[in-house]
Scaffold this active site. Sequence first.
Site, PDB file in Angstrom:
ATOM      1  N   ARG A  48       0.877  -0.986  -0.339  1.00 44.30           N
ATOM      2  CA  ARG A  48      -0.022  -0.410   0.050  1.00 44.30           C
ATOM      3  C   ARG A  48       0.569   1.008  -0.024  1.00 44.30           C
ATOM      4  O   ARG A  48       0.568   2.217  -0.055  1.00 44.30           O
ATOM      5  CB  ARG A  48      -0.773   0.516   1.384  1.00 44.30           C
ATOM      6  CG  ARG A  48      -1.871  -1.253   1.051  1.00 44.30           C
ATOM      7  CD  ARG A  48      -3.041  -1.031   2.347  1.00 44.30           C
ATOM      8  NE  ARG A  48      -3.763  -2.508   2.664  1.00 44.30           N
ATOM      9  CZ  ARG A  48      -3.471  -2.942   3.284  1.00 44.30           C
ATOM     10  NH1 ARG A  48      -2.780  -2.869   4.641  1.00 44.30           N
ATOM     11  NH2 ARG A  48      -4.377  -3.571   3.621  1.00 44.30           N
TER      12      ARG A  48
ATOM     13  N   CYS B 147      -2.807 -14.505  -3.870  1.00 49.51           N
ATOM     14  CA  CYS B 147      -2.578 -14.651  -2.556  1.00 49.51           C
ATOM     15  C   CYS B 147      -3.313 -16.066  -1.973  1.00 49.51           C
ATOM     16  O   CYS B 147      -3.456 -16.449  -0.999  1.00 49.51           O
ATOM     17  CB  CYS B 147      -4.011 -13.918  -1.434  1.00 49.51           C
ATOM     18  SG  CYS B 147      -5.644 -13.882  -1.753  1.00 49.51           S
TER      19      CYS B 147
ATOM     20  N   ASP C 247      -6.480  -7.030  -6.076  1.00 52.22           N
ATOM     21  CA  ASP C 247      -6.623  -7.609  -5.386  1.00 52.22           C
ATOM     22  C   ASP C 247      -7.368  -8.916  -4.725  1.00 52.22           C
ATOM     23  O   ASP C 247      -8.027  -9.088  -3.233  1.00 52.22           O
ATOM     24  CB  ASP C 247      -5.921  -6.723  -3.881  1.00 52.22           C
ATOM     25  CG  ASP C 247      -5.144  -7.766  -2.868  1.00 52.22           C
ATOM     26  OD1 ASP C 247      -4.764  -8.794  -3.012  1.00 52.22           O
ATOM     27  OD2 ASP C 247      -5.430  -7.038  -1.542  1.00 52.22           O
TER      28      ASP C 247
ATOM     29  N   SER D  69     -17.098  -7.039  -3.562  1.00 50.73           N
ATOM     30  CA  SER D  69     -19.115  -7.373  -3.957  1.00 50.73           C
ATOM     31  C   SER D  69     -19.712  -7.866  -2.134  1.00 50.73           C
ATOM     32  O   SER D  69     -20.759  -7.538  -2.554  1.00 50.73           O
ATOM     33  CB  SER D  69     -18.287  -9.299  -4.181  1.00 50.73           C
ATOM     34  OG  SER D  69     -17.994  -9.754  -3.015  1.00 50.73           O
TER      35      SER D  69
END
Length: 391
Positions: A210, A335, A295, A249
């Site tokens: 970030r 990930c 991500d 979502s």
Amino acid sequence: MTYKKIVLKKGSEEFLKRFHPWVFSGAIHRMEKCEDGDNVTVYTADGELIGNGHYQLGSIAVRMLSFDDTTLDEEFYFERLLAAYNTRVALNLMRPDNNSFRLVHGEGDFLPGLVVDIYGNTAVMQAHSPGMHFARNMIANALVRMPNALVKNVYYKSETTLPYITRDTENYYIIGQYDTNIAVENGLQFHVDWLKGQKTGFFVDQRENRLLLEKYAKGRKVLNMFCYTGGFSFYAMRGGATAVHSVDSSSKAISLTRDNVELNFPGDTRHEAFAEDAFKYINEMDRSYDLIILDPPAFAKHKSALKNALIGYRKINAKAFEKIQSGGILFTFSCSQAVSKEQFRLAVFSAAAQSGRKVRILHQLTQPADHPINIYHPEGEYLKGLVLYVE
Ligand code: SAH
């Protein structure tokens, strides 16, 4: 404390001799009758003691905690936690402008089956094995003994990480109680919902990525896809982005994202958040973004889902390549532990080729140092990221 005896098949100690911390069920020659979570001592076929660990029904039968005959008592957990603490001191993660980080990263901190994230005074603890579940009180007691009163409250959150749910696996405070849920990361504030949120409540593993994003944000229109509670968005805002759109979502995640914006940038109209499916959003959006973050959640939780996961990564990345502005920058991640660095790169490569754009790799990213990888356990490497320049 009793330890059940497990004897390996001849020659099966190879990996353990190289300190790999797992015993697969196929490597066991004979054993005393074991229940899930029992403490066990593992021996070679020749009767040599290898070490102590936690037994579990399933293909990973033992998670090794020691490579000698150390007793697995509170002092043992205290020593391991203190070693983990000292590493985080060396990483300079405990600062007035940063009080959230991972204190224990399973095998990476020689505590297979255990994850502990710190948010201010609260430790959120997750057991991924029955052995750690049964050890939870000792671990919690050891946690509040960490130097400088690091931990005041210990919240146990293993309902979704244990192989089964019983009444005693409910989430609860083992020690202390709720005080505040506002954590600070690199000077930015976050509401962390460890009671109902995903994982331990926040994704501390993207902290450094970030920061890198912040450096690229100036003057750009940013899309933060799969934003969860908005992590990347606030760094983009602080970095001087002209607009930041966050998409997830989960409407709960979007509402927390909005709260977090208010906390850091009250009344800032550069930010908008959308509770929408990422694939739908990216299909329908215009071509105005010049900084996109992808991500997604672990598309492959197991090797069996690998093929579909790679298709998922290719699809979403292809859309981003198709729609990003010329001179745009794409931060793209996986990930999934089951997806290797090479496989992920290949999926992104195929997506780039499909778009026909000129694409260069600027950075190759990974998990931060508070998610260390035990060199004898390469499976501990899971986060992969690429920063790409798209012409
Ligand atoms: N980037 C985040 C972490 C992302 S975790 C951070 O820095 O904190 C993955 C997120 O993807 C979760 O919040 C989950 O709700 C969301 N998600 C899962 N499937 C999705 C989909 N099809 N469309 C949009 N979001 C989705």
